[in-house]
Write a protein that holds these residues in place. Structure first.
Motif, PDB file in Angstrom:
ATOM      1  N   GLU A  30       1.019  -0.653   0.391  1.00 39.60           N
ATOM      2  CA  GLU A  30      -0.123  -0.234   0.265  1.00 39.60           C
ATOM      3  C   GLU A  30       0.899   1.349   0.366  1.00 39.60           C
ATOM      4  N   GLU A  31       1.821   1.134   0.542  1.00 37.38           N
ATOM      5  CA  GLU A  31       2.683   2.730   0.469  1.00 37.38           C
ATOM      6  C   GLU A  31       3.200   2.540  -0.993  1.00 37.38           C
ATOM      7  N   SER A  32       3.914   1.653  -1.113  1.00 37.50           N
ATOM      8  CA  SER A  32       4.299   1.494  -2.614  1.00 37.50           C
ATOM      9  C   SER A  32       3.279   2.467  -3.390  1.00 37.50           C
ATOM     10  N   LEU A  33       2.063   1.530  -3.701  1.00 41.48           N
ATOM     11  CA  LEU A  33       0.816   2.303  -4.115  1.00 41.48           C
ATOM     12  C   LEU A  33       0.657   3.848  -4.408  1.00 41.48           C
ATOM     13  N   ARG A  34       0.844   4.448  -2.646  1.00 40.86           N
ATOM     14  CA  ARG A  34       0.523   5.411  -2.824  1.00 40.86           C
ATOM     15  C   ARG A  34       1.502   5.814  -3.016  1.00 40.86           C
ATOM     16  N   HIS A  35       3.000   5.882  -3.067  1.00 37.77           N
ATOM     17  CA  HIS A  35       3.964   6.369  -3.815  1.00 37.77           C
ATOM     18  C   HIS A  35       3.868   6.923  -5.606  1.00 37.77           C
ATOM     19  N   ALA A  36       3.599   5.590  -6.041  1.00 35.92           N
ATOM     20  CA  ALA A  36       3.514   5.626  -6.740  1.00 35.92           C
ATOM     21  C   ALA A  36       2.140   6.343  -7.305  1.00 35.92           C
ATOM     22  N   ASP A  37       0.972   6.328  -6.851  1.00 29.27           N
ATOM     23  CA  ASP A  37      -0.070   8.169  -7.518  1.00 29.27           C
ATOM     24  C   ASP A  37       0.750   8.888  -6.801  1.00 29.27           C
ATOM     25  N   VAL A  38       1.595   9.427  -5.821  1.00 32.13           N
ATOM     26  CA  VAL A  38       1.524  10.768  -5.604  1.00 32.13           C
ATOM     27  C   VAL A  38       2.809  10.837  -6.867  1.00 32.13           C
ATOM     28  N   ALA A  39       3.695   9.974  -7.080  1.00 28.76           N
ATOM     29  CA  ALA A  39       4.385  10.392  -8.471  1.00 28.76           C
ATOM     30  C   ALA A  39       4.230  10.865  -9.669  1.00 28.76           C
ATOM     31  N   PHE A  40       2.942  10.126 -10.075  1.00 27.85           N
ATOM     32  CA  PHE A  40       1.617  10.054 -11.287  1.00 27.85           C
ATOM     33  C   PHE A  40       1.229  11.507 -11.361  1.00 27.85           C
ATOM     34  N   SER A  41       1.173  12.012  -9.818  1.00 22.17           N
ATOM     35  CA  SER A  41       0.055  13.146  -9.824  1.00 22.17           C
ATOM     36  C   SER A  41       1.538  14.697  -9.822  1.00 22.17           C
ATOM     37  N   ARG A  42       2.551  14.287  -9.336  1.00 20.53           N
ATOM     38  CA  ARG A  42       3.427  14.730  -9.113  1.00 20.53           C
ATOM     39  C   ARG A  42       4.404  14.781 -10.593  1.00 20.53           C
ATOM     40  N   LEU A  43       3.833  13.889 -11.810  1.00 23.66           N
ATOM     41  CA  LEU A  43       4.229  14.668 -13.219  1.00 23.66           C
ATOM     42  C   LEU A  43       3.666  14.699 -13.818  1.00 23.66           C
ATOM     43  N   SER A  44       2.475  15.170 -13.378  1.00 21.19           N
ATOM     44  CA  SER A  44       0.992  15.824 -14.528  1.00 21.19           C
ATOM     45  C   SER A  44       1.252  17.373 -14.227  1.00 21.19           C
ATOM     46  N   LYS A  45       1.776  17.251 -12.946  1.00 18.14           N
ATOM     47  CA  LYS A  45       2.026  18.719 -12.850  1.00 18.14           C
ATOM     48  C   LYS A  45       3.669  19.488 -13.210  1.00 18.14           C
ATOM     49  N   GLU A  46       4.456  18.954 -13.378  1.00 18.64           N
ATOM     50  CA  GLU A  46       5.728  19.140 -13.410  1.00 18.64           C
ATOM     51  C   GLU A  46       5.805  18.707 -15.000  1.00 18.64           C
TER      52      GLU A  46
END
Length: 150
Positions: A30-46
């Motif tokens: 779950e921590e790995s998946l949370r990290h992936a979701d947050v990284a996905f959003s960060r990539l979208s922003k950047e």
């Protein structure tokens, strides 16, 4: 009768040994998946939502979009490639993450913010994820709903 009972008992024991035990605790997944979701959003922003959605898409990804039938697999990729994301920012934050006991599938949901030059809207989203052969997470279904207000 005893041979039948013995054979049946051996069959049940063999069947039980084929089952993958559920650990009940998949905090690492779950921590790995949370990290992936947050990284996905960060990539979208950047880098923009188009690049982010292409980078995290599974080959069989399904997009559920307003006024569309489900957009599936290669058609989903084409749909994303045609997106004009200039002047648009899409970010989100997962509020819930769950991974199956097998560690192969999971889902996230939370809130998003969609911003253009002159407007901003908020809503909720759900994403279903599958673990790739390389070990990272790719989304297999993505959908969002407007409606949290400003």
């Amino acid at each position: 009768m005893q041979h039948t009972l013995l054979a049946f008992s051996i069959f049940l024991l063999g069947l039980a040994s084929c089952q993958t035990p559920a650990t009940g605790d998949n905090a690492g997944g779950e921590e790995s998946l949370r990290h992936a979701d947050v990284a996905f959003s960060r990539l979208s922003k950047e880098k923009g939502l188009r690049l982010a959605f292409l980078a995290y898409a599974d080959s069989a990804a399904v997009l559920l979009r307003q006024h569309h039938y489900p957009i599936v697999g290669p058609e989903a990729v084409k749909y994303i490639e045609r997106m004009n994301d200039s002047g648009i920012t899409l970010t989100w934050e997962p509020t819930f993450v769950k991974v199956a006991a097998s560690g192969e599938l999971g889902y996230t949901y939370g809130t998003y913010t969609f911003t253009t030059a002159d407007t901003s809207s908020r809503g909720t989203y759900v994403t279903i994820w599958r673990k790739s052969a390389a070990g990272g997470w790719k989304y297999v279904l993505d959908s969002g709903n407007e409606g949290l207000g400003k």
